[in-house]
Scaffold this motif. Sequence first.
Motif, short mmCIF file in Angstrom:
data_model
loop_
_atom_site.label_atom_id
_atom_site.label_comp_id
_atom_site.label_asym_id
_atom_site.label_seq_id
_atom_site.Cartn_x
_atom_site.Cartn_y
_atom_site.Cartn_z
N GLU A 291 0.84 -1.20 0.00
CA GLU A 291 0.00 0.00 0.00
C GLU A 291 0.87 1.26 0.00
O GLU A 291 0.56 2.23 -0.71
CB GLU A 291 -0.91 -0.03 1.22
CG GLU A 291 -2.02 -1.10 1.13
CD GLU A 291 -2.92 -1.08 2.35
OE1 GLU A 291 -2.61 -0.33 3.30
OE2 GLU A 291 -3.92 -1.82 2.36
N ASN A 292 1.93 1.23 0.81
CA ASN A 292 2.83 2.39 0.83
C ASN A 292 3.50 2.58 -0.53
O ASN A 292 3.66 3.72 -1.00
CB ASN A 292 3.89 2.21 1.91
CG ASN A 292 3.30 2.26 3.31
OD1 ASN A 292 2.24 2.89 3.53
ND2 ASN A 292 3.94 1.59 4.26
N LEU A 293 3.89 1.45 -1.15
CA LEU A 293 4.52 1.56 -2.47
C LEU A 293 3.55 2.12 -3.50
O LEU A 293 3.93 2.94 -4.34
CB LEU A 293 5.01 0.19 -2.92
CG LEU A 293 6.26 -0.36 -2.20
CD1 LEU A 293 6.55 -1.78 -2.65
CD2 LEU A 293 7.46 0.54 -2.46
N LEU A 294 2.27 1.66 -3.41
CA LEU A 294 1.27 2.18 -4.35
C LEU A 294 1.06 3.68 -4.14
O LEU A 294 0.94 4.46 -5.09
CB LEU A 294 -0.04 1.43 -4.18
CG LEU A 294 -0.02 -0.04 -4.66
CD1 LEU A 294 -1.34 -0.72 -4.31
CD2 LEU A 294 0.23 -0.11 -6.15
N GLU A 295 1.04 4.06 -2.84
CA GLU A 295 0.87 5.48 -2.54
C GLU A 295 2.07 6.29 -3.04
O GLU A 295 1.90 7.35 -3.66
CB GLU A 295 0.69 5.67 -1.04
CG GLU A 295 0.39 7.11 -0.62
CD GLU A 295 0.18 7.23 0.88
OE1 GLU A 295 0.02 8.37 1.34
OE2 GLU A 295 0.17 6.20 1.57
N ASP A 296 3.28 5.73 -2.77
CA ASP A 296 4.48 6.42 -3.25
C ASP A 296 4.50 6.45 -4.78
O ASP A 296 4.95 7.43 -5.38
CB ASP A 296 5.73 5.72 -2.72
CG ASP A 296 5.87 5.83 -1.21
OD1 ASP A 296 5.21 6.73 -0.64
OD2 ASP A 296 6.59 5.01 -0.62
N HIS A 297 4.02 5.34 -5.38
CA HIS A 297 4.00 5.28 -6.83
C HIS A 297 3.07 6.36 -7.40
O HIS A 297 3.39 7.01 -8.41
CB HIS A 297 3.56 3.89 -7.28
CG HIS A 297 3.43 3.76 -8.77
ND1 HIS A 297 4.51 3.75 -9.62
CD2 HIS A 297 2.33 3.65 -9.56
CE1 HIS A 297 4.10 3.64 -10.86
NE2 HIS A 297 2.79 3.56 -10.86
N ALA A 298 1.92 6.51 -6.73
CA ALA A 298 0.98 7.54 -7.20
C ALA A 298 1.61 8.93 -7.08
O ALA A 298 1.50 9.76 -8.00
CB ALA A 298 -0.31 7.45 -6.39
N LYS A 299 2.29 9.16 -5.93
CA LYS A 299 2.95 10.45 -5.77
C LYS A 299 4.07 10.63 -6.81
O LYS A 299 4.20 11.69 -7.40
CB LYS A 299 3.54 10.56 -4.36
CG LYS A 299 2.47 10.61 -3.25
CD LYS A 299 3.15 10.70 -1.89
CE LYS A 299 2.10 10.75 -0.79
NZ LYS A 299 2.74 10.80 0.57
#
Length: 580
Positions: A300-308
């Motif tokens: 989830e953190n990676l997806l969030e970072d990926h979105a950012k």
Amino acid sequence: MCVMAHSLQTSVHMERPPSAFGSWLLGCLLTLAFLQLPAPVSGDADKSYMAPLGGTAKLPCPLLLLQDTVLSEVRWQRPAHPPCTQAVHVLKDGKDSDENLMPEYKGRTMLVRDDHKRTYILHISNVRLEDRGQYQCQFRDGNQSQEGNVTLQVAVSGSDPFIHVKGYDAGWIQLVCRSMGWFPKPWTEWRDTEGRVLQSLSEAHFLDETGLFQIAVSSRVRNNALGNVSCTVRNEILGKEKSTAMVIGAPAPGSLSSPTVALSVVLPILGLLILLGIWIICKQKRSKEKLLYEQVMEVENLLEDHAKEKGRLHKAIKKLRSELKLKRTAANAGWRRARLHFVVVTLDPDTAHPKLILSEDRRYVRLGDKKRPVPDNPQRFDFVVSVLGSEYFTTGCHYWEVYVGEKTKWILGVCSDSVSRKGKVTASPANGHWLVRQSRRNEYEALTSPQTSFRLKESPKCVGVFLDYEAGVISFYNVTDKSHIFTFTHSFSGPLRPFFEPCLHDEGKNTAPLVICTELQKSDESIVTKQEEKSQANGDMTLTVNPSLLFPQGSELFPVNDTWHSNLGPALQGLKVPSL
């Protein structure tokens, strides 16, 4: 003995006739001859002798000596395979000799004469296991010799025995005693807790790779026997023995039987192991759940970072596009600014390589098939097929355009007036060259050090060269799509001249000339009919050149039969001049 016999025979002689005396004399001579013969082999031939490991071996020769006999040679040796002998000790004429001695025996042997036993005895000190085996002694007296054999065995006291329990069987404890490193085969004995000899159930003896005996002797005692059970191993030759004992203890009063004790010990341990296994399984399960939760959170953190990061990348791409657009605009502006300084450039025939063919107006150059008879002046290139412009630039801004058309190879740019013209030249800014070349289809290089390779979105049909002397800038432009190609920066200090090289023919693909434009070129799209109409609407005029009218007949630089005309026509198609 002979003397005693002589005395006896003398006394008898007084009573016998003279014929008897001759018989006596013959017998005495035969006796003396017999005594001079070598001694016969004794009955000890092939006898074995034992010596302790590390001790001294004494090997008497089985051959007997006559009293006061002096031999010419006594040799001790070891028979080898194939049949030949190696000397262990040699005695010649009463002195030790080193002739053909085995290296491993040097310094360890000594030969002693034993007059009592009427033989020679070989002493070998510091006996090794390798000394085991057969030895041969040889007595030599003149041309006669005799041989005898003896065998040496090395006695070794092995390791301390050790006892281990092999198992339990119907109230009996089965024991095994082991030891190794004995020679000869040792004697073994078991004794029970009361000191009585126990019967051996089995006894195994075998030789290891070094030739020493290993033993394994088994026996058994009652499981209720108390005290020490011993095992003894003895080397009877050395008179040495080694023993070990095992203590069999009695159970405490009121103690349980062996099976009960075993169950009472095993069951709690088994229960603890089961509990430990359950605890480990639960712990692993919790660890897996925790790890899975951490992995989910990490994803989830990676997806969030990926979105950012995706948002940042979109912004960066948008910014880069804007910068690229600005750079393109600046490049176009630079090209347009450069065209404001357009100059007409011509070729200097005094610098042209002998194979280059120049037009009479010195605006076209191509490579011929053979060298022309031209003066070899210091300014002329004699190796590189190049030519310089006639103009010298020492200040200001200057721009010129060269039509390359469909050529597959060319080199254009600016060079210092002082560059070398003779022999092979390495083109680089350090040597006064600022050049760009096309090496093959859509592959270009700026002749920096090292060279800078690049590709262009669209191959140029016309190349613009811009020189800003004070700013130290030399830029190249693709006039076809109005794009920037490459820029050199340098601090100039001397006269600069335009540089042209049409390159080799490339198997007939590169025979077209380089054409210096006398007017600013329009885009190649002006060749299309619609663009021609638009250009004429804007006041531009298309210049169409008839190749047959380019040069007068009999031109010295362009022979009538040359293929120049066929190559020049396409090169001039689409040339335009601004409207007046």
